[in-house]
Design an enzyme around this catalytic site. Structure first.
Site, PDB file in Angstrom:
ATOM      1  N   HIS A 134       0.838  -1.204   0.000  1.00 18.96           N
ATOM      2  CA  HIS A 134       0.000   0.000   0.000  1.00 18.96           C
ATOM      3  C   HIS A 134       0.870   1.250   0.000  1.00 18.96           C
ATOM      4  O   HIS A 134       0.622   2.204  -0.757  1.00 18.96           O
ATOM      5  CB  HIS A 134      -0.913  -0.016   1.225  1.00 18.96           C
ATOM      6  CG  HIS A 134      -1.630   1.282   1.479  1.00 18.96           C
ATOM      7  ND1 HIS A 134      -2.940   1.505   1.104  1.00 18.96           N
ATOM      8  CD2 HIS A 134      -1.210   2.434   2.081  1.00 18.96           C
ATOM      9  CE1 HIS A 134      -3.293   2.729   1.455  1.00 18.96           C
ATOM     10  NE2 HIS A 134      -2.257   3.309   2.050  1.00 18.96           N
ATOM     11  N   GLU A 135       1.899   1.268   0.834  1.00 19.62           N
ATOM     12  CA  GLU A 135       2.775   2.444   0.903  1.00 19.62           C
ATOM     13  C   GLU A 135       3.547   2.631  -0.395  1.00 19.62           C
ATOM     14  O   GLU A 135       3.735   3.761  -0.867  1.00 19.62           O
ATOM     15  CB  GLU A 135       3.733   2.323   2.092  1.00 19.62           C
ATOM     16  CG  GLU A 135       3.049   2.260   3.455  1.00 19.62           C
ATOM     17  CD  GLU A 135       2.097   3.418   3.691  1.00 19.62           C
ATOM     18  OE1 GLU A 135       2.325   4.511   3.125  1.00 19.62           O
ATOM     19  OE2 GLU A 135       1.111   3.251   4.426  1.00 19.62           O
ATOM     20  N   HIS A 138       1.431   4.399  -2.923  1.00 19.65           N
ATOM     21  CA  HIS A 138       1.431   5.859  -2.787  1.00 19.65           C
ATOM     22  C   HIS A 138       2.613   6.465  -3.538  1.00 19.65           C
ATOM     23  O   HIS A 138       2.486   7.497  -4.199  1.00 19.65           O
ATOM     24  CB  HIS A 138       1.520   6.248  -1.312  1.00 19.65           C
ATOM     25  CG  HIS A 138       0.205   6.276  -0.603  1.00 19.65           C
ATOM     26  ND1 HIS A 138      -0.877   7.015  -1.048  1.00 19.65           N
ATOM     27  CD2 HIS A 138      -0.203   5.666   0.547  1.00 19.65           C
ATOM     28  CE1 HIS A 138      -1.887   6.856  -0.210  1.00 19.65           C
ATOM     29  NE2 HIS A 138      -1.513   6.044   0.754  1.00 19.65           N
ATOM     30  N   GLU A 204      -6.240   7.298  -0.737  1.00 19.77           N
ATOM     31  CA  GLU A 204      -6.134   6.084   0.086  1.00 19.77           C
ATOM     32  C   GLU A 204      -6.812   4.909  -0.600  1.00 19.77           C
ATOM     33  O   GLU A 204      -6.274   3.799  -0.630  1.00 19.77           O
ATOM     34  CB  GLU A 204      -6.750   6.324   1.473  1.00 19.77           C
ATOM     35  CG  GLU A 204      -5.928   7.196   2.393  1.00 19.77           C
ATOM     36  CD  GLU A 204      -4.550   6.624   2.651  1.00 19.77           C
ATOM     37  OE1 GLU A 204      -4.424   5.412   2.907  1.00 19.77           O
ATOM     38  OE2 GLU A 204      -3.580   7.409   2.579  1.00 19.77           O
TER      39      GLU A 204
END
Length: 318
Positions: A134-135, A138, A204
């Site tokens: 997930h990071e 980003h 997100e």
């Protein structure tokens, strides 16, 4: 869809800035406010990674770390970045009992990811992979740039609103209207914040979607979010409370009492995120689900491992 939503919200924020600018100071006042906001956020864009890592006491870690859990965390993060076709990020560890993580850096070539010791203690290896994917999403999405642009415009709107306190808008006859000035001073920053938070929430959802693809299974991120949401509220993140402006960086809102999904929340409701991930998992063919990454560093054959937070009993992955 999330990219379109972000574009529409940025357009709305820009329109708000233009409208307030002309009401308060005309073209000149708008230009001054925008120039100051760009300078402030330009500094933040080039230096934010250093500032935020220092604020949270994040320490760089690598695959030579004495703790097997940390070694696996580093190795898996680097392997995920390679799987996603990204440059290897710098990997950091924060001494913090709250399970959380964030990414920072102005572009994929200057990226850093950081996880808390609480996250490494709570989640299993697959779930940690899901969080770090997930990071990395980003970083891949250039969300740092998106939020910097958003902050620039929102900051300019706030500055114009402050000007309204001293330079009341005037009507077509040149008469001052102090009531309009007060309304602009109060409502313009509020509206800008609402749009800014909406953009943050949309990013997100997009990072969840792309992160699930990088990890190879949306369910591991869904399980991680469920655990983190459940326990994050019980652990006070002192550094985040001291600087709430950094809350949007984290995968789960680190601020106490901020779990509700509302206009001023930087994060979507976790239940909604989890539901979307399980929905995504249901629509993903088994052939597209990739197995776990095999990282070279691993846990020792037996015995407890000592990490930066002291002794830790061996778990299912080291």
């Amino acid at each position: 869809m999330n990219h379109l939503k972000t574009f529409v919200l940025l357009a709305a924020l820009t329109a708000l800035f233009v409208g307030v600018g002309y009401l308060v100071g005309g073209a000149v006042g708008m230009g001054i406010a925008f120039a100051i906001a760009v300078a402030m956020n330009g500094f933040a864009y080039w230096n934010a990674d250093k500032l935020v890592l220092k604020h949270y006491g994040a320490q760089p870690v690598d695959v030579s770390h004495p703790n097997a859990v940390v070694r696996n965390y580093v190795a898996d993060t680097l392997a995920l970045a390679e799987r996603a076709g990204m440059p290897a990020p710098r990997v950091f560890l924060m001494e913090n009992p709250q399970p959380n993580a964030f990414a920072t850096g102005r572009d994929p070539h200057h990226a850093a990811v950081a996880a808390t010791t609480g996250l490494l203690q709570m989640l299993d290896r697959d779930e940690i992979r899901g969080v770090m994917a997930h990071e990395l999403a980003h970083v891949q999405n250039s969300d740092t740039l998106t939020m910097t642009v958003t902050a620039t415009i929102a900051g300019a709107v706030a500055m114009l609103a402050n000007f309204a306190f001293f330079l009341s808008p005037r009507d077509e006859n040149g008469n001052s209207n102090p009531i309009a000035g007060i309304l602009i001073m109060l409502l313009a920053p509020l509206a800008a914040s609402v749009v800014q938070m909406a953009i943050s929430r949309s990013r997100e959802y997009e990072a969840d979607r792309i992160g699930a693809a990088i990890a190879g299974d949306p369910r591991v991120l869904a399980r991680a979010l469920e655990k983190m949401e459940r326990f994050a509220r019980g652990e006070l993140n002192v550094a985040a409370e001291q600087n709430p402006a950094t809350a949007h960086l984290f995968i789960i809102n680190p601020l106490a009492g901020k779990g509700a999904d509302n206009l001023f929340s930087t994060h979507p409701n976790t239940r909604n995120r989890v539901a979307k991930l399980y929905e995504l998992a249901g629509g993903m063919p088994d052939s597209e689900r990739r197995g776990p990454i095999v990282a070279t560093p691993g846990a020792p054959a037996g015995g407890p491992t000592a990490g930066p937070w002291g002794q830790r009993e061996r778990g299912p992955w080291g």
